[in-house]
Design a protein around this motif. Structure first.
Motif, mmCIF file in Angstrom:
data_model
loop_
_atom_site.group_PDB
_atom_site.id
_atom_site.type_symbol
_atom_site.label_atom_id
_atom_site.label_comp_id
_atom_site.label_asym_id
_atom_site.label_seq_id
_atom_site.Cartn_x
_atom_site.Cartn_y
_atom_site.Cartn_z
ATOM 1 N N ARG A 116 -13.359 67.002 -24.911
ATOM 2 C CA ARG A 116 -13.586 68.643 -24.794
ATOM 3 C C ARG A 116 -12.177 69.297 -25.048
ATOM 4 O O ARG A 116 -12.470 70.443 -25.566
ATOM 5 C CB ARG A 116 -13.992 68.925 -23.298
ATOM 6 N N ALA A 117 -11.068 68.985 -24.588
ATOM 7 C CA ALA A 117 -9.947 69.494 -24.829
ATOM 8 C C ALA A 117 -9.796 69.716 -26.660
ATOM 9 O O ALA A 117 -9.295 70.815 -26.930
ATOM 10 C CB ALA A 117 -8.790 68.951 -24.266
ATOM 11 N N VAL A 118 -10.031 68.650 -27.248
ATOM 12 C CA VAL A 118 -9.845 68.583 -28.650
ATOM 13 C C VAL A 118 -10.864 69.508 -29.500
ATOM 14 O O VAL A 118 -10.380 70.099 -30.276
ATOM 15 C CB VAL A 118 -9.941 67.138 -29.250
ATOM 16 N N LEU A 119 -12.046 69.640 -28.858
ATOM 17 C CA LEU A 119 -13.073 70.673 -29.461
ATOM 18 C C LEU A 119 -12.496 72.000 -29.321
ATOM 19 O O LEU A 119 -12.574 72.955 -30.176
ATOM 20 C CB LEU A 119 -14.606 70.220 -28.762
ATOM 21 N N ALA A 120 -12.026 72.187 -28.083
ATOM 22 C CA ALA A 120 -11.614 73.631 -27.906
ATOM 23 C C ALA A 120 -10.554 73.877 -28.692
ATOM 24 O O ALA A 120 -10.370 75.180 -29.160
ATOM 25 C CB ALA A 120 -11.171 73.594 -26.340
ATOM 26 N N ALA A 121 -9.526 73.195 -29.000
ATOM 27 C CA ALA A 121 -8.401 73.371 -29.805
ATOM 28 C C ALA A 121 -8.978 73.485 -31.304
ATOM 29 O O ALA A 121 -8.284 74.431 -32.044
ATOM 30 C CB ALA A 121 -7.358 72.195 -29.642
ATOM 31 N N LEU A 122 -9.820 72.777 -31.709
ATOM 32 C CA LEU A 122 -10.357 72.747 -33.086
ATOM 33 C C LEU A 122 -11.176 73.896 -33.424
ATOM 34 O O LEU A 122 -10.866 74.708 -34.260
ATOM 35 C CB LEU A 122 -11.354 71.540 -33.429
ATOM 36 N N ALA A 123 -11.894 74.465 -32.383
ATOM 37 C CA ALA A 123 -12.574 75.629 -32.384
ATOM 38 C C ALA A 123 -11.408 76.781 -32.647
ATOM 39 O O ALA A 123 -11.902 77.651 -33.458
ATOM 40 C CB ALA A 123 -13.353 75.818 -31.163
#
Length: 272
Positions: free
Chosen positions: A131-138
Motif C-alpha cells: 500500500r505504501a509503495v502504491l501510494a508513492a508510485l501514484a
C-alpha cells in the motif's frame, strides 16, 4: 529517570535490522536511549499497546508484518498520510499516553530511487508495505502497475483505491515489460517459500527492488545482479523510513552522512 526507548514489533521479529540502525544513530549522536525488538503476535497486539501506553519511558515503536493494518483501530489517532495508505509502520506515544500512527514507508521506498520516474511497474504482494509503495508510485505518476498476488480481488481493489491503471494477475504470470520490479511480499524471506522466476519481464535497464531484509541479498536480487540489472535491497528502504521514525522517537534527525559506515556495520554482523 529511566532512559527513553523505542522498539520494533512484529511476528516474526528476530530478523529485524531496525535495532542495529537506531542503536548506531543513538551512539553516533551521543543520545541517552535504546532501541530494541519485541515479538508480538496478532493476539497480543492490543495487550502490548495497552501496557506500553502507561510506560513514560516508551517513545513508540516501528511496526512490521503482520501488524501494519491491524494496529490502526487500536490507536488514538492516525495521520493523514497513514490514513491514505491504510497502514501504519510507526507508533508514537505522546507525553499524556496518547498513541498516534504514522507511515514512513512511502518516503523510505522512494529515497534510494533518486527521483527516477517509472512508467511500468510490477509489484509482488498486496499487504501493508504494498500500500505504501502504491501510494508513492501514484504520486510519482506511474502509468501502469501489474500486481501479482494470490488474491486478485484484493490486488484489483488496491489499483482502484490508489487511482492506478494496471492489472491484477497470479504470481508468476506474464505481464508487460517493467521498468521496476518490486517485491513487497514475504516470499524469498528466510524460512518462506521462494519467488518464481520473474526477471524475464524486466527491461534491460530496469530496477529490481526487494524490501526483504533477511536475507539481505535475496535470490531475486542475486539473479537480477547476474543479469546486469540495477538492484535495490531492503536495507536501503529500511534506513530511509527509519530516518523519519528516529526523529519522532528521539527528537533529532539521524546522521545520514554516515550511511556507508552503518551499512558496513550491519553487513558485518555487528548489532544485528
Amino acid at each position: 529517570m529511566t532512559s527513553p526507548y523505542a522498539e520494533v514489533i512484529g511476528d516474526p521479529i528476530a530478523q529485524s535490522k531496525s535495532p542495529a540502525i537506531h542503536s548506531f544513530w543513538l551512539e553516533r549522536l551521543g543520545l541517552s536511549g535504546r532501541y530494541g525488538r519485541c515479538h508480538v503476535t496478532q493476539g497480543d497486539l492490543s495487550r502490548y499497546l495497552h501496557e506500553r501506553r502507561s510506560d513514560a519511558a516508551w517513545r513508540g515503536c516501528n511496526v512490521t508484518m503482520p501488524h501494519k493494518q491491524e494496529v490502526m483501530p487500536l490507536l488514538d489517532s492516525v495521520d493523514s498520510v497513514a490514513k491514505r495508505i491504510g497502514a501504519v509502520n510507526t507508533v508514537v506515544r505522546t507525553s499524556d499516553g496518547a498513541l498516534t500512527g504514522y507511515n514512513t514507508d512511502a518516503p523510505g521506498f522512494l529515497e534510494p530511487l533518486g527521483g527516477r520516474r517509472f512508467e511500468t511497474v510490477t509489484l509482488i504482494g498486496a499487504g501493508g508495505a504494498a500500500r505504501a509503495v502504491l501510494a508513492a508510485l501514484a504520486d510519482a505518476g506511474t502509468a501502469w502497475v501489474s500486481i501479482q498476488n494470490r488474491s486478485l480481488d484484493k490486488a484489483e481493489a488496491l489499483l482502484s483505491e490508489f487511482g492506478l491503471k494496471g492489472s491484477a494477475v497470479p504470481l508468476g504470470a506474464s505481464v508487460p515489460q517493467a521498468d521496476l520490479l518490486v517485491n513487497t511480499s514475504a516470499l524469498g524471506m528466510t524460512g518462506q517459500p521462494a519467488l518464481p522466476p520473474l526477471l524475464n519481464h524486466v527491461a534491460a535497464d530496469g530496477v529490481v527492488y526487494d524490501i526483504v531484509t533477511s536475507p539481505l541479498h535475496t535470490v531475486l536480487l542475486q539473479d537480477a545482479a547476474e543479469r546486469g540489472l540495477t538492484v535495490v535491497d531492503g536495507l536501503a528502504m529500511l534506513i530511509g523510513q527509519a530516518d523519519h521514525a528516529f526523529a519522532r522517537f528521539f527528537g533529532m534527525r539521524p546522521p545520514r552522512h554516515e550511511d556507508a559506515e552503518l551499512r558496513r556495520r550491519i553487513l558485518g554482523g555487528s548489532g544485528v
